[in-house]
Scaffold this motif. Structure first.
Motif, PDB file in Angstrom:
ATOM      1  N   LYS A 387       0.816  -1.229   0.000  1.00  0.00           N
ATOM      2  CA  LYS A 387       0.000   0.000   0.000  1.00  0.00           C
ATOM      3  C   LYS A 387       0.843   1.270   0.000  1.00  0.00           C
ATOM      4  O   LYS A 387       0.325   2.387  -0.020  1.00  0.00           O
ATOM      5  CB  LYS A 387      -0.989   0.034   1.173  1.00  0.00           C
ATOM      6  N   THR A 388       2.168   1.153   0.062  1.00  0.00           N
ATOM      7  CA  THR A 388       3.070   2.306  -0.040  1.00  0.00           C
ATOM      8  C   THR A 388       4.282   1.886  -0.862  1.00  0.00           C
ATOM      9  O   THR A 388       4.459   0.710  -1.182  1.00  0.00           O
ATOM     10  CB  THR A 388       3.548   2.789   1.347  1.00  0.00           C
ATOM     11  N   GLY A 389       5.149   2.856  -1.190  1.00  0.00           N
ATOM     12  CA  GLY A 389       6.375   2.519  -1.915  1.00  0.00           C
ATOM     13  C   GLY A 389       6.119   2.336  -3.393  1.00  0.00           C
ATOM     14  O   GLY A 389       5.006   2.510  -3.896  1.00  0.00           O
ATOM     15  N   VAL A 390       7.191   1.972  -4.107  1.00  0.00           N
ATOM     16  CA  VAL A 390       7.119   1.841  -5.560  1.00  0.00           C
ATOM     17  C   VAL A 390       7.359   0.393  -5.963  1.00  0.00           C
ATOM     18  O   VAL A 390       8.019  -0.373  -5.262  1.00  0.00           O
ATOM     19  CB  VAL A 390       8.155   2.759  -6.250  1.00  0.00           C
ATOM     20  N   MET A 391       6.833   0.052  -7.150  1.00  0.00           N
ATOM     21  CA  MET A 391       6.968  -1.310  -7.667  1.00  0.00           C
ATOM     22  C   MET A 391       8.434  -1.706  -7.867  1.00  0.00           C
ATOM     23  O   MET A 391       8.799  -2.875  -7.737  1.00  0.00           O
ATOM     24  CB  MET A 391       6.203  -1.419  -8.984  1.00  0.00           C
ATOM     25  N   MET A 392       9.298  -0.719  -8.164  1.00  0.00           N
ATOM     26  CA  MET A 392      10.699  -1.017  -8.430  1.00  0.00           C
ATOM     27  C   MET A 392      11.364  -1.736  -7.265  1.00  0.00           C
ATOM     28  O   MET A 392      12.254  -2.567  -7.462  1.00  0.00           O
ATOM     29  CB  MET A 392      11.451   0.268  -8.761  1.00  0.00           C
ATOM     30  N   ASP A 393      10.941  -1.447  -6.034  1.00  0.00           N
ATOM     31  CA  ASP A 393      11.507  -2.135  -4.867  1.00  0.00           C
ATOM     32  C   ASP A 393      11.263  -3.640  -4.949  1.00  0.00           C
ATOM     33  O   ASP A 393      12.161  -4.447  -4.685  1.00  0.00           O
ATOM     34  CB  ASP A 393      10.886  -1.592  -3.576  1.00  0.00           C
ATOM     35  N   VAL A 394      10.047  -4.018  -5.299  1.00  0.00           N
ATOM     36  CA  VAL A 394       9.703  -5.440  -5.395  1.00  0.00           C
ATOM     37  C   VAL A 394      10.478  -6.088  -6.543  1.00  0.00           C
ATOM     38  O   VAL A 394      10.981  -7.209  -6.418  1.00  0.00           O
ATOM     39  CB  VAL A 394       8.186  -5.627  -5.599  1.00  0.00           C
ATOM     40  N   MET A 395      10.589  -5.400  -7.669  1.00  0.00           N
ATOM     41  CA  MET A 395      11.316  -5.941  -8.821  1.00  0.00           C
ATOM     42  C   MET A 395      12.789  -6.166  -8.487  1.00  0.00           C
ATOM     43  O   MET A 395      13.357  -7.204  -8.830  1.00  0.00           O
ATOM     44  CB  MET A 395      11.190  -4.991 -10.015  1.00  0.00           C
ATOM     45  N   LYS A 396      13.403  -5.189  -7.815  1.00  0.00           N
ATOM     46  CA  LYS A 396      14.814  -5.331  -7.430  1.00  0.00           C
ATOM     47  C   LYS A 396      14.994  -6.504  -6.483  1.00  0.00           C
ATOM     48  O   LYS A 396      15.951  -7.282  -6.606  1.00  0.00           O
ATOM     49  CB  LYS A 396      15.299  -4.044  -6.774  1.00  0.00           C
ATOM     50  N   GLY A 397      14.088  -6.640  -5.529  1.00  0.00           N
ATOM     51  CA  GLY A 397      14.208  -7.728  -4.567  1.00  0.00           C
ATOM     52  C   GLY A 397      13.999  -9.098  -5.176  1.00  0.00           C
ATOM     53  O   GLY A 397      14.565 -10.100  -4.711  1.00  0.00           O
ATOM     54  N   ALA A 398      13.184  -9.172  -6.251  1.00  0.00           N
ATOM     55  CA  ALA A 398      12.916 -10.465  -6.887  1.00  0.00           C
ATOM     56  C   ALA A 398      14.025 -10.906  -7.831  1.00  0.00           C
ATOM     57  O   ALA A 398      14.138 -12.094  -8.138  1.00  0.00           O
ATOM     58  CB  ALA A 398      11.588 -10.395  -7.650  1.00  0.00           C
ATOM     59  N   LEU A 399      14.857  -9.957  -8.301  1.00  0.00           N
ATOM     60  CA  LEU A 399      15.872 -10.284  -9.304  1.00  0.00           C
ATOM     61  C   LEU A 399      16.818 -11.408  -8.895  1.00  0.00           C
ATOM     62  O   LEU A 399      17.084 -12.312  -9.696  1.00  0.00           O
ATOM     63  CB  LEU A 399      16.665  -9.019  -9.661  1.00  0.00           C
ATOM     64  N   PRO A 400      17.369 -11.413  -7.642  1.00  0.00           N
ATOM     65  CA  PRO A 400      18.261 -12.534  -7.274  1.00  0.00           C
ATOM     66  C   PRO A 400      17.573 -13.891  -7.374  1.00  0.00           C
ATOM     67  O   PRO A 400      18.217 -14.898  -7.701  1.00  0.00           O
ATOM     68  CB  PRO A 400      18.642 -12.214  -5.820  1.00  0.00           C
ATOM     69  N   PHE A 401      16.271 -13.934  -7.140  1.00  0.00           N
ATOM     70  CA  PHE A 401      15.549 -15.200  -7.172  1.00  0.00           C
ATOM     71  C   PHE A 401      15.223 -15.633  -8.602  1.00  0.00           C
ATOM     72  O   PHE A 401      15.062 -16.821  -8.869  1.00  0.00           O
ATOM     73  CB  PHE A 401      14.290 -15.094  -6.308  1.00  0.00           C
ATOM     74  N   VAL A 402      15.144 -14.670  -9.513  1.00  0.00           N
ATOM     75  CA  VAL A 402      15.044 -15.025 -10.935  1.00  0.00           C
ATOM     76  C   VAL A 402      16.313 -15.756 -11.358  1.00  0.00           C
ATOM     77  O   VAL A 402      16.255 -16.791 -12.042  1.00  0.00           O
ATOM     78  CB  VAL A 402      14.831 -13.767 -11.801  1.00  0.00           C
ATOM     79  N   LEU A 403      17.468 -15.247 -10.926  1.00  0.00           N
ATOM     80  CA  LEU A 403      18.741 -15.916 -11.238  1.00  0.00           C
ATOM     81  C   LEU A 403      18.787 -17.306 -10.607  1.00  0.00           C
ATOM     82  O   LEU A 403      19.293 -18.260 -11.214  1.00  0.00           O
ATOM     83  CB  LEU A 403      19.913 -15.060 -10.739  1.00  0.00           C
ATOM     84  N   THR A 404      18.252 -17.434  -9.392  1.00  0.00           N
ATOM     85  CA  THR A 404      18.199 -18.747  -8.737  1.00  0.00           C
ATOM     86  C   THR A 404      17.340 -19.721  -9.538  1.00  0.00           C
ATOM     87  O   THR A 404      17.671 -20.912  -9.648  1.00  0.00           O
ATOM     88  CB  THR A 404      17.630 -18.595  -7.313  1.00  0.00           C
ATOM     89  N   MET A 405      16.241 -19.233 -10.118  1.00  0.00           N
ATOM     90  CA  MET A 405      15.393 -20.093 -10.949  1.00  0.00           C
ATOM     91  C   MET A 405      16.124 -20.543 -12.213  1.00  0.00           C
ATOM     92  O   MET A 405      15.924 -21.675 -12.684  1.00  0.00           O
ATOM     93  CB  MET A 405      14.106 -19.368 -11.303  1.00  0.00           C
ATOM     94  N   PHE A 406      16.981 -19.687 -12.756  1.00  0.00           N
ATOM     95  CA  PHE A 406      17.788 -20.099 -13.904  1.00  0.00           C
ATOM     96  C   PHE A 406      18.733 -21.240 -13.511  1.00  0.00           C
ATOM     97  O   PHE A 406      18.984 -22.163 -14.295  1.00  0.00           O
ATOM     98  CB  PHE A 406      18.588 -18.920 -14.453  1.00  0.00           C
TER      99      PHE A 406
END
Length: 427
Positions: A387-406
């Motif tokens: 309910k606060t903040g920007v979407m970019m925070d969530v995207m940045k935090g998810a990036l390491p886990f995208v690499l883990t999925m690779f």
């Protein structure tokens, strides 16, 4: 024809057309441009046959199971219990986010429900414990994806239906990769918080007595998991009947905890109806689209094109994985599954790969799509909970886990036995 089809689909999605309508309109457009027959006259018959399929009855049952667990407060107690066991690791509650997601995924079968449920409980802890906000949010988004892979999974049921693959075999195949991926997520957090100790927030310490007293909070979800999955492999129930047994068990737990009420059940049923209606509308639209693609010959043409390239099976598979990763950035996961599985699975089988193994590989690709922008649904779910903040925070935090999925994709490609070993013991 394939390029035209993808451009039309991406154009409709870009215009913010709801995904069910986008799939239906794509089928109608292809019918008008590439088929001499009025294929739309088959929509009513296909809608009836699809919506009355016994296997699909499992979908509202699993959705209701997750709704009841959430509204009965069982999930919150489960989260607190896992905190006692995993909170000592570098990263503290971030490991609890992943562990709770894995355990909840093993009962609800839905990634979005998992992310929403765990996020509701966990997000208030960010400021209280001093965590790095993007990484903390990333653990919720990534942990939620486990609902696709760890049985019982709604997506595995749909894959089995679309490709005529055994759902019990797919469930067995999902165990090791699902929990291995959860372990890799935990390793990712440990590495990040070891390199940047300030990201890990307040260190949590619990005695063995506190941990043992927390065990009863973990028994209910494990018990439901045993009821659902155990009844399938004991030969007592089909996947649909097992889902119904899970709902009965969840209602019994809610009553035992004093949470069973007419209002609670009304809210659970309303949530179930909304989610099921959305899923079924997408399924009906996708079935019509797949029917049109088959009639106009696109499915066979694509198979002939790929097999005619003369590439090695593994080279072709790597190309398929790369294409699906890119498509996952622009398509919602359910529509991606319903659209791509009937197109790609015949190619994979023609190359000599096992459809059960490919089903698990495809689930990991769908998990990746859940947290890759701009269409990653779990990113929006987690941001909506803040309910606060920007979407970019969530995207940045998810990036390491995208690499883990690779990394997980690479392990499945190199070691297919990760998915096929358990099914080989039973079938």
């Amino acid at each position: 024809m394939l390029i035209k089809t993808l451009l039309i689909l991406l154009g409709l999605i870009g215009l913010a057309v709801p995904i069910a309508a986008a799939l239906g309109w794509l089928g109608l457009i292809l019918q008008w441009t590439d088929s001499p027959m009025p294929l739309h006259r088959a929509i009513s018959d296909m809608a009836w046959q699809t919506s009355t399929d016994f296997l699909l009855v499992a979908i509202p049952m699993f959705v209701m199971l997750g709704e009841i667990l959430l509204r009965a407060g069982i999930t919150e107690r489960m989260y607190d219990g896992i905190v006692k066991w995993l909170g000592w690791l570098p990263g503290g509650l971030m490991h609890s986010n992943i562990g709770s997601s894995a355990l909840f995924a093993a009962t609800s079968g839905s990634s979005v429900a998992t992310a929403a449920t765990i996020g509701t409980v966990a997000i208030p802890q960010i400021a209280k414990r001093g965590y790095n906000e993007p990484l903390f949010l990333g653990t919720i988004a990534a942990g939620g994806t486990l609902g696709i892979l760890i049985p019982p999974s709604i997506n595995l049921i749909l894959y089995g239906l679309l490709t005529n693959t055994s759902v019990p075999e797919l469930y067995l195949a999902g165990f090791i990769p699902g929990f291995l991926l959860a372990a890799l997520f935990i390793v990712t957090v440990v590495i990040a918080c070891t390199l940047r100790p300030g990201w890990g927030g307040e260190r949590l310490h619990y005695s063995w007595g506190e941990r043992l007293r927390a065990l009863p909070a973990l028994i209910p979800p494990l018990g439901i998991f045993m009821v659902v999955v155990g009844s399938i492999y004991a030969g007592i129930a089909t996947p649909t009947e097992a889902a119904s047994l899970g709902v009965v068990a969840a209602m019994a737990l809610a009553a035992f905890n004093g949470k069973m009420s007419i209002d609670m059940m009304r809210l659970a049923i309303e949530g179930t109806m909304r989610t099921t209606a959305m899923i079924m509308l997408i399924i009906i639209a996708a079935v019509f689209l797949n029917f049109v693609l088959s009639i106009i010959g696109l499915t066979q043409a694509l198979t002939d094109f790929v097999t005619g390239l003369g590439w090695s099976p593994m080279g072709t598979m790597l190309m398929i994985v790369l294409v699906l990763v890119v498509i996952g950035c622009f398509m919602e996961t359910l529509s991606m599954l319903l659209t791509m599985a009937p197109l790609v699975t015949p190619i994979v089988v023609a190359l000599g790969f096992d459809p059960v193994w490919f089903g698990i590989l495809l689930m990991v690709l769908l998990e990746t799509a859940l947290i890759t922008p701009p269409i990653g649904i779990n990113l929006y779910v987690v941001q909506g909970l803040r309910k606060t903040g920007v979407m970019m925070d969530v995207m940045k935090g998810a990036l390491p886990f995208v690499l883990t999925m690779f990394v997980m994709l690479a392990l499945l490609l190199i070691f297919p036995g990760l998915a096929l070993w358990l099914p080989s013991l039973f079938y």
